[in-house]
Design an enzyme around this catalytic site. Sequence first.
Site, PDB file in Angstrom:
ATOM      1  N   ASP A  45      29.702 -26.162  60.234  1.00  6.63           N
ATOM      2  CA  ASP A  45      30.344 -25.035  60.904  1.00  6.63           C
ATOM      3  C   ASP A  45      31.099 -25.489  62.158  1.00  6.63           C
ATOM      4  OD1 ASP A  45      30.986 -22.382  61.111  1.00  6.63           O
ATOM      5  OD2 ASP A  45      28.979 -21.688  61.578  1.00  6.63           O
ATOM      6  N   ASP A  46      32.383 -25.126  62.243  1.00 10.20           N
ATOM      7  CA  ASP A  46      33.187 -25.320  63.460  1.00 10.20           C
ATOM      8  C   ASP A  46      33.443 -26.787  63.815  1.00 10.20           C
ATOM      9  OD1 ASP A  46      32.876 -22.575  63.548  1.00 10.20           O
ATOM     10  OD2 ASP A  46      32.469 -22.491  65.680  1.00 10.20           O
ATOM     11  N   CYS A  84      35.430 -18.168  60.544  1.00  7.99           N
ATOM     12  CA  CYS A  84      34.365 -18.433  59.564  1.00  7.99           C
ATOM     13  C   CYS A  84      34.481 -17.612  58.278  1.00  7.99           C
ATOM     14  CB  CYS A  84      33.009 -18.177  60.204  1.00  7.99           C
ATOM     15  SG  CYS A  84      32.679 -19.183  61.669  1.00  7.99           S
ATOM     16  N   HIS A 138      29.670 -16.809  54.919  1.00  3.74           N
ATOM     17  CA  HIS A 138      29.486 -16.265  56.263  1.00  3.74           C
ATOM     18  C   HIS A 138      28.221 -15.411  56.275  1.00  3.74           C
ATOM     19  CE1 HIS A 138      30.491 -15.240  60.280  1.00  3.74           C
ATOM     20  NE2 HIS A 138      30.615 -13.948  60.023  1.00  3.74           N
TER      21      HIS A 138
END
Length: 564
Positions: A45-46, A84, A138
């Site tokens: 994530d990210d 996301c 998500h």
Amino acid sequence: MYKYLIVLLLVVCSSALANESKRTAEAVTKQEQVKKPNVLFISIDDLRPELGSYGSDIAITPNLDALAKRGVQFNQAHAQQAICGPSRASILTGIRPDTLDVHHNYQLFRHKLKNVVTLPQHFANNGYDAFYVGKIFHHTDKDEALSWNIDPAYNKLPAGLVKPKRYALKANQKIQQDNRKAMFAKYGEQAKFGLGSGPAYEAADVPDTAYHDGYNTELAIATMKEQLSKSDKPLFMGFGMMKPHLPWIAPKKYWDLYNPNDITLAKNDTAPLDGAEMGLHASFELRTFYNIPKEGPIGPALARTLKHAYLANISYVDAQIGKMMTALEDQGILDNTIVIVWSDHGWHLGEMGIWGKATDYDIATRVPLIIAAPDMKSDVKGRKSNALVELVDIYPTLSQLAGLNNLPQWEGQSMVPLLTDPARPWKSAVFSQFPTPALREWGAYPLRPGMRETYFGPLIREVEQRIKEQQKDKWDRDFFEQYLMGNAIRTERYRLIAWQDTRLAKNSRPLYVELYDHQRDPNESINVAGQHPEKVAELLNQLYAGWKASKAPSIKPSIAGQTR
């Protein structure tokens, strides 16, 4: 009598032959199942491409670097939308955000296309045991009933291992609780959209399992072992790392890998010259955290701490991936497992003067992507491809590698040919989009009226004033908040962003255009659209022609694995 004996003998023989044929067919089927490759589907994530294998001069990522040497690393992989929910929905359906009609985190990906078949669902439909831990879809739209057919083996976790809270330190848990209460007391229901957060970072001296990614790694390993012990089916394993998503929390030992004095800050820390004022937000997501200023710039001391936190989280995630890879090897299945690592979007760490994802620029759309497949040729392993690829390409790629059938819903292109020749000519362009970053909340949702009454009010008014000064009589709050989309096209040399009215045709005249020349300006610091009208016209036509017109020519692949 002899006649009846002959008939009986024939019946017995026929029955025996039928049973033998059935046993042979079952053996063949079982053998085919064994041969099917497993899939380790690693989502981070990210994560921007801040890895050693991608050229980071500071990130300590030995396990991801080792994985890159086992497979092919894609240097120009881009997300369809740098947030996301829409990004993951696109990856896991193989469909682009406009077709799905998913552009913010609060839209369910089946709200329009009810019967779409997701990536893990496709594998489950084709004989796979599919499970996940951590974050794959998500968190507001996990699709558990349709996409997964195996539950995680919580009952196989070591005794005494408990699911972690967000923060390991009790002091920070209390700060989060108190801040949330204070925000609700001050702003009411508006606070539930993320205003009451705890600290933006934590470095507790705790084991890896005290935070979610370490705990989920133990759960993934336990579930994998459990399935291997009781089933011969191939595995589709969703392994979702939640960091480096905010808050940046990781065990202290990963912080200790870095000397703060060695951490450099972004040099391109101002907005692009002549860039679209609606193209950059005010670091809204970061500012929801307790120890982050609610207005003004992020000072150098805090900026260095924040980047230190981001790097520590990357190293923490890298270690969990290393544990998972070791577990695959210990179970004897690594050599028959497709391993893919991807991130849903990049991240600004002070670049262009902001902190966060959620823009249309390269720093937000470009992601790490590594694929290692069984039977890859030795002269391909460790290669790096500069081909333009998209996250929407992942679904058809994995399906082809596993020998599954194609689906008509796909709007991506299999990357399998690049796994045999990473340097072959490929797509002429890739596509991303984002709705008015300056006037969207951190989940890309249009600004709620109540948000202007919170501590974000001054920031919003400041952003609006800049847009008004640039756009003059074009300014209309409802239009800019609800209907303006930045549609981006990235070629080998250029990035063009066309700011368009979503109520009009795809080829409608843009309100504003940005053009960045990566050959001369890799940091996208100067919008040169005004100096190159011919190139703008050319790229606008390519944007209007859409993704199909920019696909690579169809090539019959030769890599073993997709013909299993």
